[in-house]
Design a protein around this motif. Structure first.
Motif, PDB file in Angstrom:
ATOM      1  N   GLU A 158       0.802  -1.215   0.000  1.00  0.00           N
ATOM      2  CA  GLU A 158       0.000   0.000   0.000  1.00  0.00           C
ATOM      3  C   GLU A 158       0.838   1.269   0.000  1.00  0.00           C
ATOM      4  OE1 GLU A 158      -0.651  -2.634   1.985  1.00  0.00           O
ATOM      5  OE2 GLU A 158      -2.543  -3.289   1.139  1.00  0.00           O
ATOM      6  N   ILE A 159       2.095   1.209   0.420  1.00  0.00           N
ATOM      7  CA  ILE A 159       2.966   2.383   0.403  1.00  0.00           C
ATOM      8  C   ILE A 159       3.144   2.870  -1.034  1.00  0.00           C
ATOM      9  CG2 ILE A 159       5.330   3.180   0.797  1.00  0.00           C
ATOM     10  CD1 ILE A 159       5.412   1.296   3.213  1.00  0.00           C
ATOM     11  N   LEU A 160       3.434   1.947  -1.937  1.00  0.00           N
ATOM     12  CA  LEU A 160       3.597   2.320  -3.343  1.00  0.00           C
ATOM     13  C   LEU A 160       2.273   2.758  -3.954  1.00  0.00           C
ATOM     14  CD1 LEU A 160       5.987  -0.519  -4.456  1.00  0.00           C
ATOM     15  CD2 LEU A 160       6.564   1.831  -3.923  1.00  0.00           C
ATOM     16  N   ILE A 161       1.213   2.075  -3.579  1.00  0.00           N
ATOM     17  CA  ILE A 161      -0.108   2.426  -4.096  1.00  0.00           C
ATOM     18  C   ILE A 161      -0.498   3.812  -3.624  1.00  0.00           C
ATOM     19  CG2 ILE A 161      -2.551   1.814  -4.002  1.00  0.00           C
ATOM     20  CD1 ILE A 161      -1.530  -1.134  -3.709  1.00  0.00           C
TER      21      ILE A 161
ATOM     22  N   ARG B  96       0.335 -14.110  -4.176  1.00  0.00           N
ATOM     23  CA  ARG B  96       0.866 -12.805  -3.766  1.00  0.00           C
ATOM     24  C   ARG B  96       0.536 -11.727  -4.805  1.00  0.00           C
ATOM     25  NH1 ARG B  96       6.751 -11.889  -1.098  1.00  0.00           N
ATOM     26  NH2 ARG B  96       6.156  -9.976  -0.082  1.00  0.00           N
ATOM     27  N   PHE B  97       0.633 -12.081  -6.065  1.00  0.00           N
ATOM     28  CA  PHE B  97       0.316 -11.166  -7.163  1.00  0.00           C
ATOM     29  C   PHE B  97      -1.143 -10.716  -7.097  1.00  0.00           C
ATOM     30  CE2 PHE B  97      -1.267 -10.730 -11.570  1.00  0.00           C
ATOM     31  CZ  PHE B  97      -0.511  -9.657 -11.988  1.00  0.00           C
ATOM     32  N   PHE B  98      -2.058 -11.667  -6.970  1.00  0.00           N
ATOM     33  CA  PHE B  98      -3.483 -11.325  -6.949  1.00  0.00           C
ATOM     34  C   PHE B  98      -3.875 -10.594  -5.666  1.00  0.00           C
ATOM     35  CE2 PHE B  98      -3.707 -14.769 -10.173  1.00  0.00           C
ATOM     36  CZ  PHE B  98      -4.227 -14.004 -11.199  1.00  0.00           C
ATOM     37  N   ARG B  99      -3.230 -10.908  -4.569  1.00  0.00           N
ATOM     38  CA  ARG B  99      -3.504 -10.193  -3.316  1.00  0.00           C
ATOM     39  C   ARG B  99      -3.069  -8.729  -3.420  1.00  0.00           C
ATOM     40  NH1 ARG B  99      -0.554 -12.545   1.672  1.00  0.00           N
ATOM     41  NH2 ARG B  99       0.567 -13.084  -0.178  1.00  0.00           N
ATOM     42  N   ALA B 100      -1.907  -8.502  -4.021  1.00  0.00           N
ATOM     43  CA  ALA B 100      -1.414  -7.132  -4.208  1.00  0.00           C
ATOM     44  C   ALA B 100      -2.323  -6.370  -5.180  1.00  0.00           C
ATOM     45  CB  ALA B 100       0.012  -7.152  -4.736  1.00  0.00           C
TER      46      ALA B 100
ATOM     47  N   ASP C 253      -7.748 -11.920 -14.695  1.00  0.00           N
ATOM     48  CA  ASP C 253      -8.479 -10.966 -13.857  1.00  0.00           C
ATOM     49  C   ASP C 253      -8.551 -11.467 -12.416  1.00  0.00           C
ATOM     50  OD1 ASP C 253     -10.419 -12.943 -13.938  1.00  0.00           O
ATOM     51  OD2 ASP C 253     -11.718 -11.868 -15.311  1.00  0.00           O
ATOM     52  N   LEU C 254      -9.044 -10.591 -11.551  1.00  0.00           N
ATOM     53  CA  LEU C 254      -9.103 -10.926 -10.132  1.00  0.00           C
ATOM     54  C   LEU C 254     -10.150 -11.986  -9.830  1.00  0.00           C
ATOM     55  CD1 LEU C 254      -8.676  -7.418  -8.494  1.00  0.00           C
ATOM     56  CD2 LEU C 254      -7.140  -9.357  -8.298  1.00  0.00           C
TER      57      LEU C 254
ATOM     58  N   PRO D 216       0.676   3.737 -20.493  1.00  0.00           N
ATOM     59  CA  PRO D 216       0.245   3.503 -19.108  1.00  0.00           C
ATOM     60  C   PRO D 216       1.058   4.331 -18.111  1.00  0.00           C
ATOM     61  CG  PRO D 216       0.672   1.431 -20.249  1.00  0.00           C
ATOM     62  CD  PRO D 216       1.114   2.517 -21.154  1.00  0.00           C
ATOM     63  N   ASP D 217       0.411   4.723 -17.025  1.00  0.00           N
ATOM     64  CA  ASP D 217       1.081   5.495 -15.989  1.00  0.00           C
ATOM     65  C   ASP D 217       2.051   4.628 -15.187  1.00  0.00           C
ATOM     66  OD1 ASP D 217      -0.291   8.009 -16.429  1.00  0.00           O
ATOM     67  OD2 ASP D 217      -2.073   6.975 -15.672  1.00  0.00           O
ATOM     68  N   VAL D 218       1.669   3.365 -14.956  1.00  0.00           N
ATOM     69  CA  VAL D 218       2.472   2.454 -14.149  1.00  0.00           C
ATOM     70  C   VAL D 218       2.466   1.070 -14.798  1.00  0.00           C
ATOM     71  CG1 VAL D 218       2.724   1.364 -11.890  1.00  0.00           C
ATOM     72  CG2 VAL D 218       1.873   3.690 -12.035  1.00  0.00           C
ATOM     73  N   ILE D 219       3.632   0.475 -14.899  1.00  0.00           N
ATOM     74  CA  ILE D 219       3.773  -0.897 -15.373  1.00  0.00           C
ATOM     75  C   ILE D 219       4.496  -1.656 -14.273  1.00  0.00           C
ATOM     76  CG2 ILE D 219       4.745  -2.403 -17.133  1.00  0.00           C
ATOM     77  CD1 ILE D 219       4.669   0.459 -18.761  1.00  0.00           C
ATOM     78  N   TRP D 220       3.842  -2.685 -13.783  1.00  0.00           N
ATOM     79  CA  TRP D 220       4.302  -3.388 -12.609  1.00  0.00           C
ATOM     80  C   TRP D 220       4.582  -4.828 -13.001  1.00  0.00           C
ATOM     81  CZ3 TRP D 220       0.611  -4.580  -8.004  1.00  0.00           C
ATOM     82  CH2 TRP D 220       1.354  -4.839  -6.852  1.00  0.00           C
ATOM     83  N   ILE D 221       5.802  -5.306 -12.798  1.00  0.00           N
ATOM     84  CA  ILE D 221       6.193  -6.641 -13.219  1.00  0.00           C
ATOM     85  C   ILE D 221       6.728  -7.412 -12.019  1.00  0.00           C
ATOM     86  CG2 ILE D 221       7.687  -7.989 -14.732  1.00  0.00           C
ATOM     87  CD1 ILE D 221       7.724  -5.413 -16.508  1.00  0.00           C
ATOM     88  N   LEU D 222       6.128  -8.562 -11.774  1.00  0.00           N
ATOM     89  CA  LEU D 222       6.537  -9.448 -10.691  1.00  0.00           C
ATOM     90  C   LEU D 222       7.247 -10.638 -11.325  1.00  0.00           C
ATOM     91  CD1 LEU D 222       6.266  -9.838  -7.620  1.00  0.00           C
ATOM     92  CD2 LEU D 222       4.163 -11.074  -8.061  1.00  0.00           C
ATOM     93  N   THR D 223       8.555 -10.767 -11.077  1.00  0.00           N
ATOM     94  CA  THR D 223       9.359 -11.762 -11.785  1.00  0.00           C
ATOM     95  C   THR D 223      10.608 -12.121 -10.995  1.00  0.00           C
ATOM     96  OG1 THR D 223      10.486 -12.224 -13.880  1.00  0.00           O
ATOM     97  CG2 THR D 223      10.583  -9.967 -13.075  1.00  0.00           C
ATOM     98  N   ASP D 224      11.339 -13.114 -11.522  1.00  0.00           N
ATOM     99  CA  ASP D 224      12.650 -13.429 -10.953  1.00  0.00           C
ATOM    100  C   ASP D 224      13.761 -12.677 -11.692  1.00  0.00           C
ATOM    101  OD1 ASP D 224      12.670 -14.786 -13.338  1.00  0.00           O
ATOM    102  OD2 ASP D 224      13.084 -16.750 -12.474  1.00  0.00           O
ATOM    103  N   GLY D 225      13.406 -11.992 -12.764  1.00  0.00           N
ATOM    104  CA  GLY D 225      14.359 -11.157 -13.485  1.00  0.00           C
ATOM    105  C   GLY D 225      15.147 -11.865 -14.562  1.00  0.00           C
ATOM    106  N   TYR D 226      14.931 -13.140 -14.745  1.00  0.00           N
ATOM    107  CA  TYR D 226      15.673 -13.882 -15.763  1.00  0.00           C
ATOM    108  C   TYR D 226      14.807 -14.037 -17.005  1.00  0.00           C
ATOM    109  CZ  TYR D 226      18.985 -14.907 -12.108  1.00  0.00           C
ATOM    110  OH  TYR D 226      19.908 -14.782 -11.104  1.00  0.00           O
ATOM    111  N   GLY D 227      15.272 -13.457 -18.103  1.00  0.00           N
ATOM    112  CA  GLY D 227      14.552 -13.508 -19.368  1.00  0.00           C
ATOM    113  C   GLY D 227      15.435 -12.925 -20.449  1.00  0.00           C
TER     114      GLY D 227
END
Length: 189
Positions: free
Chosen positions: A8-11, A79-83, A107-108, A139-150
């Protein structure tokens, strides 16, 4: 004990950008100017009285959320859907996607994931560009949840601050530009 930050801090930071107070003069019909006391009561004339009236300019912030659905990130679904559910729907225009080497809309309600193959970040950039052409706005914000390997991704310098990368423990930062914002997932609840 070090307390972990909440999503919620970022939100909240994004939410502050949503509402801006605007001061403007408005005509109102409450008080009659003294010079017009002898006019008939049927007359309604605007008067210039200073009354503090603040409006809130509302615009929804466009947020695109992407979850890496490759095999190495399959435990991040809940965790993704909860956030995503913690983001206020009335202030944010939220669209959820999962990706591996293709982009899949989710979708949720359904909370379904698709893919489970390798990981490609360049398809996210292509997807964002296609959406920008359709919607007319980046988009104003693009949020990516990953391990960073790609694979490597290229993002224009002026747009890198809109990309937020949330990395799992031991995640890599070498495949996306350094101007993007990076957070460690372990630092959040």
């Amino acid at each position: 004990v070090k307390l972990k930050r909440k999503w919620e801090i970022l939100i909240k930071r994004w939410f502050v950008k949503t509402f801006r107070e605007i001061e403007r003069d408005r005509e109102q019909f409450v008080r009659l100017n003294r010079r017009m006391n002898f006019l008939p009561e049927e007359f309604f004339l605007p008067s210039e009285n200073e009354i503090e009236d603040k409006d809130k300019e509302e615009k929804k912030i466009k947020v695109k959320l992407y979850l890496d659905s490759s095999g190495s990130c399959n435990g991040l679904c809940e965790r993704f859907f909860r956030a995503a559910a913690s983001i206020p729907q009335d202030s944010f225009d939220i669209q959820l996607y999962c990706f591996d080497t293709k982009i899949y809309k989710t979708d949720l309600k359904s909370r379904k994931l698709y893919g489970f193959g390798g990981t490609s970040f360049s398809i996210i950039s292509q997807h964002i560009n296609e959406l920008t052409k359709k919607e007319g706005k980046y988009p104003d914000v693009i949020w990516i949840l990953t391990d960073g390997y790609g694979d490597n991704i290229s993002i224009h310098n002026s747009l890198q601050k809109r990309w937020f990368w949330f990395l799992t423990e031991g995640g890599s930062t070498e495949y996306y530009p350094k101007g993007c914002r990076t957070f460690q997932l372990k630092d959040f609840e």
